[in-house]
Motif scaffolding. Structure first.
Motif, short mmCIF file in Angstrom:
data_model
loop_
_atom_site.label_atom_id
_atom_site.label_comp_id
_atom_site.label_asym_id
_atom_site.label_seq_id
_atom_site.Cartn_x
_atom_site.Cartn_y
_atom_site.Cartn_z
N UNK A 72 -14.13 12.08 -4.23
CA UNK A 72 -12.91 11.46 -4.74
C UNK A 72 -11.94 11.12 -3.62
N UNK A 73 -11.75 12.05 -2.68
CA UNK A 73 -10.84 11.79 -1.57
C UNK A 73 -11.30 10.59 -0.75
N UNK A 74 -12.61 10.47 -0.55
CA UNK A 74 -13.12 9.35 0.24
C UNK A 74 -13.06 8.04 -0.54
N UNK A 75 -13.23 8.13 -1.86
CA UNK A 75 -13.08 6.92 -2.67
C UNK A 75 -11.64 6.42 -2.65
N UNK A 76 -10.67 7.36 -2.64
CA UNK A 76 -9.27 6.96 -2.52
C UNK A 76 -9.03 6.23 -1.20
N UNK A 77 -9.62 6.76 -0.11
CA UNK A 77 -9.48 6.09 1.19
C UNK A 77 -10.07 4.69 1.14
N UNK A 78 -11.23 4.55 0.46
CA UNK A 78 -11.87 3.24 0.34
C UNK A 78 -10.97 2.26 -0.39
N UNK A 79 -10.36 2.70 -1.49
CA UNK A 79 -9.50 1.82 -2.26
C UNK A 79 -8.24 1.45 -1.48
N UNK A 80 -7.71 2.42 -0.71
CA UNK A 80 -6.55 2.12 0.11
C UNK A 80 -6.89 1.05 1.15
N UNK A 81 -8.09 1.16 1.74
CA UNK A 81 -8.53 0.15 2.71
C UNK A 81 -8.68 -1.21 2.03
N UNK A 82 -9.21 -1.20 0.80
CA UNK A 82 -9.36 -2.46 0.07
C UNK A 82 -8.00 -3.11 -0.19
N UNK A 83 -7.00 -2.27 -0.55
CA UNK A 83 -5.67 -2.82 -0.79
C UNK A 83 -5.10 -3.46 0.46
N UNK A 84 -5.42 -2.88 1.63
CA UNK A 84 -4.94 -3.48 2.88
C UNK A 84 -5.56 -4.87 3.07
N UNK A 85 -6.85 -5.00 2.74
CA UNK A 85 -7.50 -6.30 2.87
C UNK A 85 -6.86 -7.30 1.92
N UNK A 86 -6.62 -6.88 0.65
CA UNK A 86 -6.02 -7.79 -0.32
C UNK A 86 -4.61 -8.21 0.10
N UNK A 87 -3.94 -7.34 0.83
CA UNK A 87 -2.56 -7.65 1.23
C UNK A 87 -2.48 -8.56 2.45
N UNK A 88 -3.64 -8.84 3.08
CA UNK A 88 -3.61 -9.62 4.32
C UNK A 88 -3.01 -11.00 4.12
N UNK A 89 -3.35 -11.64 3.01
CA UNK A 89 -2.85 -13.00 2.83
C UNK A 89 -1.33 -13.01 2.71
N UNK A 90 -0.78 -12.04 1.97
CA UNK A 90 0.68 -11.95 1.86
C UNK A 90 1.31 -11.59 3.19
N UNK A 91 0.62 -10.68 3.92
CA UNK A 91 1.17 -10.19 5.18
C UNK A 91 1.37 -11.33 6.17
N UNK A 92 0.44 -12.26 6.18
CA UNK A 92 0.49 -13.32 7.18
C UNK A 92 1.06 -14.62 6.62
N UNK A 93 1.66 -14.56 5.44
CA UNK A 93 2.32 -15.73 4.89
C UNK A 93 3.71 -15.85 5.48
N UNK A 94 4.04 -17.02 5.99
CA UNK A 94 5.34 -17.18 6.64
C UNK A 94 6.48 -17.04 5.65
N UNK A 95 6.28 -17.53 4.42
CA UNK A 95 7.34 -17.47 3.42
C UNK A 95 7.05 -16.35 2.44
N UNK A 96 7.89 -15.31 2.37
CA UNK A 96 7.67 -14.24 1.38
C UNK A 96 7.73 -14.81 -0.03
N UNK A 97 6.77 -14.39 -0.86
CA UNK A 97 6.75 -14.86 -2.25
C UNK A 97 6.05 -13.84 -3.11
#
Length: 320
Positions: A72-97
């Motif tokens: 379970x602890x390692x699955x939580x780490x996996x999901x946290x890493x996945x959320x970082x990937x999903x956030x990449x597009x927002x992170x590198x968007x010049x205009x916050x939205x």
């Protein structure tokens, strides 16, 4: 295990973590829009691939095996890493939205954060804000909350955060009340006064004070009790008694002289005192919409629009 099996098991791992969080197959199934039997098959498939039992099933509850706890602890780490990937597009968007959902206590949200939102919305026209005003502790992951503000002496592990401001409580009354009933010079004097307190549980009428290593608790009473700080503020302004209030709630009235603080040489300790922490999942990359919201609130506090921040800088809260 070959690489194809590893990839095929990723969705089963995510379902396993959701089952543990939900506490049941049926609860996880509702959240995932699946049937309980489909969820059960995915857990069984994961246990078969790993060749270990992850969950102990009984008629009343689920519990983790030792291997299940580690997984379970390692699955939580996996999901946290996945959320970082999903956030990449927002992170590198010049205009916050996009939408920012922030949870915070009622008084803090109303008095400290809400006044900063009109200027934020004007500055960032493509960002929407939802303030979730509640005094209960929300689960950021389960309730899809981006950011949470909590007042605590011990911030929870497993989240990233930054301290916003120190929260202290004051004991105060109107000049008219003090003229009629006298000014307490020691916490014990409060037992002879009408006090305005929270009243959500029995301990709320036991006010705790500290000074130079000395601690004492005084049981107070009064004719007016309210579980909203602005209502207690209004009660104090109407000379209904001596109120316990967050300092940021009473500040304007103290500055104008409409209220007078008493027992200033004592610290009034309550469960709503400590540091206001801004907390969020420990992603290395924050979405642009979240970064600008955080920066705006911190700048607003520093400019004197509300409380000044106690200190700046991001910290990571490690498991104790």
């Amino acid at each position: 295990m070959n690489i194809n099996n590893q990839f095929d098991s990723l969705s089963d791992m995510a379902v396993f973590a959701r089952v543990v969080d939900a506490g049941s197959f049926s609860g996880a199934a509702r959240q995932l829009s699946l049937t309980p039997s489909a969820v059960s098959r995915q857990i069984a498939r994961l246990e078969g691939v790993l060749r270990v039992q992850l969950l102990v099933r009984s008629t009343r509850k689920l519990s983790l095996t030792e291997a299940g706890s580690a997984a379970y602890l390692r699955c939580q780490d996996m999901l946290a890493a996945a959320r970082e990937v999903w956030a990449l597009s927002d992170t590198h968007t010049a205009t916050p939205r996009g939408l920012v959902r922030v949870s915070m206590p009622k008084a803090f949200g109303r008095v400290v954060v809400h006044p900063l939102m009109p200027s934020f919305l004007q500055q960032y026209p493509e960002v929407d804000v939802q303030l979730v005003i509640t005094d209960r502790t929300v689960d950021l992951f389960e309730e899809a909350i981006d950011l949470a503000i909590r007042v605590t002496q011990t911030p929870p592990p497993g989240l990233a955060g930054r301290p916003l401001m120190r929260i202290r409580h004051v004991v105060c009354a109107s000049p008219g009340y003090l003229a009629d009933h006298g000014t307490p010079t020691h916490p014990r004097d409060l037992s002879q006064h009408s006090c305005i307190y929270l009243g959500e549980n029995e301990l709320d009428c036991h006010w705790r004070f500290c000074r130079d290593g000395e601690e004492l608790t005084v049981k107070v009473s009064g004719r007016y009790v309210a579980n909203h700080s602005e209502v207690r503020l209004e009660g104090a302004l109407q000379s209904l008694g001596i109120a316990s209030l967050p300092e940021f709630t009473a500040r304007a009235s103290l500055a104008s002289g409409e209220l007078v603080s008493v027992l200033d040489d004592w610290e009034h300790a309550t469960h709503y005192a400590g540091m206001a922490w801004l907390l969020y999942p420990p992603n290395r990359f924050l979405a642009a919409k979240l970064r600008v919201w955080i920066d705006h609130v911190v700048a607003g506090l520093a400019s004197g629009e509300c409380e000044k921040p106690h200190e700046s800088g991001k910290v990571h809260l490690r498991n104790a």
